[in-house]
Design a protein around this motif. Structure first.
Motif, PDB file in Angstrom:
ATOM      1  N   VAL A 210       4.831  61.417  33.938  1.00 32.79           N
ATOM      2  CA  VAL A 210       5.641  61.530  32.712  1.00 32.79           C
ATOM      3  C   VAL A 210       6.499  60.271  32.534  1.00 32.79           C
ATOM      4  CG1 VAL A 210       7.392  62.882  31.470  1.00 32.79           C
ATOM      5  CG2 VAL A 210       5.787  64.032  33.019  1.00 32.79           C
ATOM      6  N   ALA A 211       6.420  59.672  31.346  1.00 28.11           N
ATOM      7  CA  ALA A 211       7.350  58.588  30.977  1.00 28.11           C
ATOM      8  C   ALA A 211       8.490  59.252  30.225  1.00 28.11           C
ATOM      9  CB  ALA A 211       6.651  57.572  30.079  1.00 28.11           C
ATOM     10  N   SER A 212       9.712  59.117  30.739  1.00 28.14           N
ATOM     11  CA  SER A 212      10.856  59.803  30.119  1.00 28.14           C
ATOM     12  C   SER A 212      11.770  58.799  29.433  1.00 28.14           C
ATOM     13  CB  SER A 212      11.676  60.549  31.176  1.00 28.14           C
ATOM     14  OG  SER A 212      10.854  61.429  31.897  1.00 28.14           O
ATOM     15  N   GLN A 213      12.322  59.226  28.302  1.00 25.65           N
ATOM     16  CA  GLN A 213      13.224  58.336  27.567  1.00 25.65           C
ATOM     17  C   GLN A 213      14.419  59.140  27.065  1.00 25.65           C
ATOM     18  OE1 GLN A 213      11.257  56.324  24.309  1.00 25.65           O
ATOM     19  NE2 GLN A 213      12.333  54.440  24.763  1.00 25.65           N
ATOM     20  N   TRP A 214      15.595  58.562  27.207  1.00 33.62           N
ATOM     21  CA  TRP A 214      16.823  59.198  26.741  1.00 33.62           C
ATOM     22  C   TRP A 214      17.509  58.278  25.730  1.00 33.62           C
ATOM     23  CZ3 TRP A 214      14.999  59.564  31.640  1.00 33.62           C
ATOM     24  CH2 TRP A 214      14.965  60.822  32.244  1.00 33.62           C
ATOM     25  N   PHE A 215      17.826  58.804  24.566  1.00 29.30           N
ATOM     26  CA  PHE A 215      18.613  58.047  23.589  1.00 29.30           C
ATOM     27  C   PHE A 215      20.067  58.465  23.784  1.00 29.30           C
ATOM     28  CE2 PHE A 215      14.369  57.869  21.812  1.00 29.30           C
ATOM     29  CZ  PHE A 215      14.305  56.564  21.367  1.00 29.30           C
ATOM     30  N   LEU A 216      20.884  57.534  24.249  1.00 25.22           N
ATOM     31  CA  LEU A 216      22.251  57.883  24.672  1.00 25.22           C
ATOM     32  C   LEU A 216      23.315  57.413  23.687  1.00 25.22           C
ATOM     33  CD1 LEU A 216      21.955  56.930  28.463  1.00 25.22           C
ATOM     34  CD2 LEU A 216      21.636  59.182  27.433  1.00 25.22           C
TER      35      LEU A 216
END
Ligand SMILES: Cc1cc2nc3c(=O)[nH]c(=O)nc-3n(C[C@H](O)[C@H](O)[C@H](O)COP(=O)(O)OP(=O)(O)OC[C@H]3O[C@@H](n4cnc5c(N)ncnc54)[C@H](O)[C@@H]3O)c2cc1C
Length: 410
Positions: A210-216
């Motif tokens: 899984v490639a995970s991305q968080w927009f913070l």
């Protein structure tokens, strides 16, 4: 010494090397101009092994890139044990609103993998090996100092006095392209006032591809990309001030920040050696043209986009594919750099490059805004896209690479 050829490629990044290989494979005579001396290049060419440190620079390569590299016999020459397929992507909007999330997976997209995470060193080592055996291709070392053009040819002079004369010059010399300035191609430039902080980590739990991305919001965008085994690669696009803080912190402090990300399932994280993050300034470059008389730009010389979608290098490989196509259709077999051929290349790339600029720049603005209404809308939008299979499929198709959306390789 004076060398005559069909095409002179300036720049020895991955896009310059792949351009030279691809064009030589069509039977054209190609010269690749690489900066520095041949001795220095040879000295730095230490073979990569399975036990080497993991490279800070990694790329998520899509199906277009893989297909092109496979046709150049470069894909299979990479160390396969150091490549990780991306089976799914999980994107998390604002931490305060769990409904704002989005996920994609290879199974739903009917492909073997959404992308592959490849180290810069692995890619370049395989490209260098292919360059050594390519026929119709010569590498000259030196810095280009002058570019002159006539109606039917271009001439490059190097700092050691060597001259390369060709029908076409390809500028593959990166974001600060010398070729671009020599032919007066203008550009729009904007700094994002962000740095990409990169480092690799070992994780307690498996990432399951899984490639995970968080927009913070104000803290930028965090991506954790899968590497082989229990390892992940961090790309944190952080505002300048935060980036300086992250770079000054200890490896443990940075790991703690990642472990605290909402919904993070990797457990304990430990920074891999050399346990010092690196950083890259982020900017947008939109050139006013991809071509000039006897000149075509490819890769970052032609366009620089925000890395949030992991598409900069992929755009460069798609440039090469379009250039090959345009040159393959040239009217006069002896001239691969005439205006009609270059016009075909520029028209073929216009839409995708523009769309990628709009999408990456728009997402960057949307997800770094702190306005309450914008936050509400972006989370609602992500939640909605997640529930609409048709729209989701269109988005995945675009990310896989437009001309290979039906590719089913694994
Ligand atoms: C943090 C980060 C993460 C990224 N992640 C991804 C990703 O996941 N997927 C993706 O597709 N893209 C990604 N990118 C984008 C990608 O790194 C670039 O698009 C790509 O490296 C551009 O390659 P290039 O060969 O065009 O340029 P460069 O790699 O900049 O190479 C240019 C080359 O030209 C040489 N050169 C310069 N001037 C001259 C001269 N006068 N004469 C001869 N040679 C010259 C330089 O030495 C250099 O070797 C990312 C970018 C960043 C910053």
């Amino acid at each position: 010494m004076k060398t005559s050829c069909d095409i002179c490629v300036i720049g020895n990044g991955a896009i310059g090397k792949a351009s030279a290989l691809a064009l030589a494979q069509t039977g054209l005579e190609v010269v690749l101009v690489a900066p520095g001396s041949a001795a220095a290049a040879g000295a730095s060419a230490k073979p990569l092994s399975d036990t080497d440190h993991w490279d800070h620079r990694v790329y998520a390569l899509n199906h277009v890139a893989r297909s092109l590299l496979a046709s150049l016999k470069v894909w299979d020459a990479m160390l396969v044990a150091r490549i990780a397929p991306v089976d799914s992507m999980a994107v998390q909007g604002d931490a305060s609103d769990p409904s704002g999330s989005l996920s994609f997976d290879a199974y739903a997209a009917r492909v073997g993998a959404l992308a592959w995470i490849v180290e810069d060193s692995n890619l370049n080592q395989a490209l260098d090996a292919a360059l050594r055996f390519a026929s119709g291709l010569k590498i000259v070392h030196g810095a280009a100092t002058a570019l002159e053009r006539t109606a039917d040819a271009a001439q490059i002079t190097l700092d050691n006095g060597d001259i390369v004369s060709s029908r076409l010059v390809i500028g593959a010399d990166g974001a600060h392209s010398w070729v671009r300035t020599q032919v007066d191609i203008g550009m729009d430039y904007r700094s994002y006032h962000q740095q990409a902080v990169v480092a690799n980590f070992e994780s307690e739990h498996a990432h399951h591809g899984v490639a995970s991305q968080w927009f913070l919001g104000a803290d930028g965008i965090v991506a954790l990309l899968p590497l082989p085994g229990h390892r992940v690669s961090l790309v944190w696009s952080a505002p300048d001030a935060l980036a300086h803080t992250l770079l000054a912190e200890s490896a443990e402090q940075l790991a703690q920040r990642l472990m605290a990300l909402p919904g993070q399932t990797l457990g304990q994280l430990r920074m891999l050696p050399p346990a010092v993050p690196k950083s890259f300034p982020l900017r947008l470059i939109r050139t006013h043209s991809l071509i000039a008389d006897r000149v075509a730009l490819v890769g970052d010389a032609a366009h620089v986009v925000h890395p949030l979608a992991g598409q900069g290098m992929n755009l460069g490989f798609a440039d090469i594919q379009s250039l090959l196509h345009a040159i393959g259709k040239r009217d006069q077999p002896a001239d691969c750099g005439d205006a009609r051929t270059l016009g075909r290349y520029a028209r073929a790339r216009k839409e995708e490059v523009l769309l990628m600029h709009i999408a990456t720049d728009g997402l960057q603005r949307l997800f770094t805004s702190e306005l309450a209404l914008v936050r509400l809308l972006r989370n609602a939008g992500m939640g909605l896209v997640n529930k609409l299979p048709f729209l989701k499929r269109r988005l995945i198709t675009h990310a896989l690479g437009p001309s290979l959306s039906t590719h089913t390789d694994s």
